[in-house]
Design a protein around this motif. Sequence first.
Motif, mmCIF file in Angstrom:
data_model
loop_
_atom_site.group_PDB
_atom_site.id
_atom_site.type_symbol
_atom_site.label_atom_id
_atom_site.label_comp_id
_atom_site.label_asym_id
_atom_site.label_seq_id
_atom_site.Cartn_x
_atom_site.Cartn_y
_atom_site.Cartn_z
ATOM 1 N N HIS A 37 56.146 32.981 46.715
ATOM 2 C CA HIS A 37 55.279 34.151 46.566
ATOM 3 C C HIS A 37 53.838 33.813 46.971
ATOM 4 O O HIS A 37 53.185 34.579 47.688
ATOM 5 N N HIS A 38 53.352 32.660 46.525
ATOM 6 C CA HIS A 38 51.995 32.244 46.864
ATOM 7 C C HIS A 38 51.854 31.976 48.364
ATOM 8 O O HIS A 38 50.814 32.294 48.969
ATOM 9 N N LEU A 40 53.701 33.313 50.875
ATOM 10 C CA LEU A 40 53.825 34.557 51.644
ATOM 11 C C LEU A 40 52.556 35.403 51.569
ATOM 12 O O LEU A 40 52.153 36.036 52.556
ATOM 13 N N TRP A 41 51.918 35.412 50.389
ATOM 14 C CA TRP A 41 50.720 36.229 50.201
ATOM 15 C C TRP A 41 49.435 35.410 50.315
ATOM 16 O O TRP A 41 48.344 35.945 50.084
ATOM 17 N N GLN A 42 49.598 34.114 50.702
ATOM 18 C CA GLN A 42 48.450 33.218 50.902
ATOM 19 C C GLN A 42 47.526 33.189 49.670
ATOM 20 O O GLN A 42 46.303 33.305 49.780
ATOM 21 N N LEU A 43 48.146 33.036 48.519
ATOM 22 C CA LEU A 43 47.403 32.982 47.262
ATOM 23 C C LEU A 43 47.119 31.531 46.885
ATOM 24 O O LEU A 43 47.952 30.657 47.092
ATOM 25 N N ARG A 44 45.954 31.293 46.281
ATOM 26 C CA ARG A 44 45.588 29.950 45.841
ATOM 27 C C ARG A 44 45.255 29.911 44.356
ATOM 28 O O ARG A 44 44.713 28.939 43.868
#
Length: 268
Positions: A37-38, A40-44
């Motif tokens: 999930h992180h 794919l959505w480029q979350l940090r």
Amino acid sequence: MVIALNRTLTDPMYLFMCSLFVSELYGCTMLFPMLLHHMLWQLRQISTAFCFLQIYCLHSYATAEYLNLTVLSYDRYIAICFPLQYHTHLNKSRVMKLIAFPWAYALLTVVVTLCQTTSLQLCNNVIPKVYCDNYSVVRMACSDISYINFYGLFITLLTIAVPFVFMMYTYLCILRVCCSSSKQSAQKALSTCVPHLITLLNFTLGGSFELMQSRFDMSNVSMVLRIFLSLYCISSQPLLSPLMYGLNISRIRTLCKGLLLARLHSNA
């Protein structure tokens, strides 16, 4: 699935293997959906609640996995050193206790660890990894962590050193029996230990990588290599263990083929 669906696989070894595979499913499920999930959505970022949940799952998985491997070494020790008393030593009551103990120990000891970590006052909020682990969070604390380090060292020795010594003892006994047996019997006995030894070495290697990253400065190592080492233990073990046991144990291999063929025929 094969072990659970087939009523002929009732020997203690298959039940212990099933517990091992369940711990590996638990281990990879707690990490990879969130990680994907992180990515794919480029979350940090990760919330505090999810971070502590990840720590709990990661450490309870590692503990349960190692103790399940210890139980499997005991199973091989009884099967090779006391073959005629195998079902006497591993009766139904003892098998259930040996299956329950790794899970109960893992889930309860990590609760104590996590309670200590959540009480800390943190001065930082950056973890140099792709997932949360307990030591990375403890290192960010502003408050005194000496009691946490002492408890962590005690639990580490109890969880790693004691099972390790026990496994070394079981394999020394197995080697002694093999040396006094015929060549054919020794080869047959050792072949049943190969899957366990390979999975144990693989898990130990992955755990060593993780320990090195947690305890030593790895800033001079490339980020790609550090990410690979972080994910190696959690990703390689669930992939390797079912293949090793499924390919090396002919009974499981045959039943897997039968189950797959039956599914294909029913869908045709």
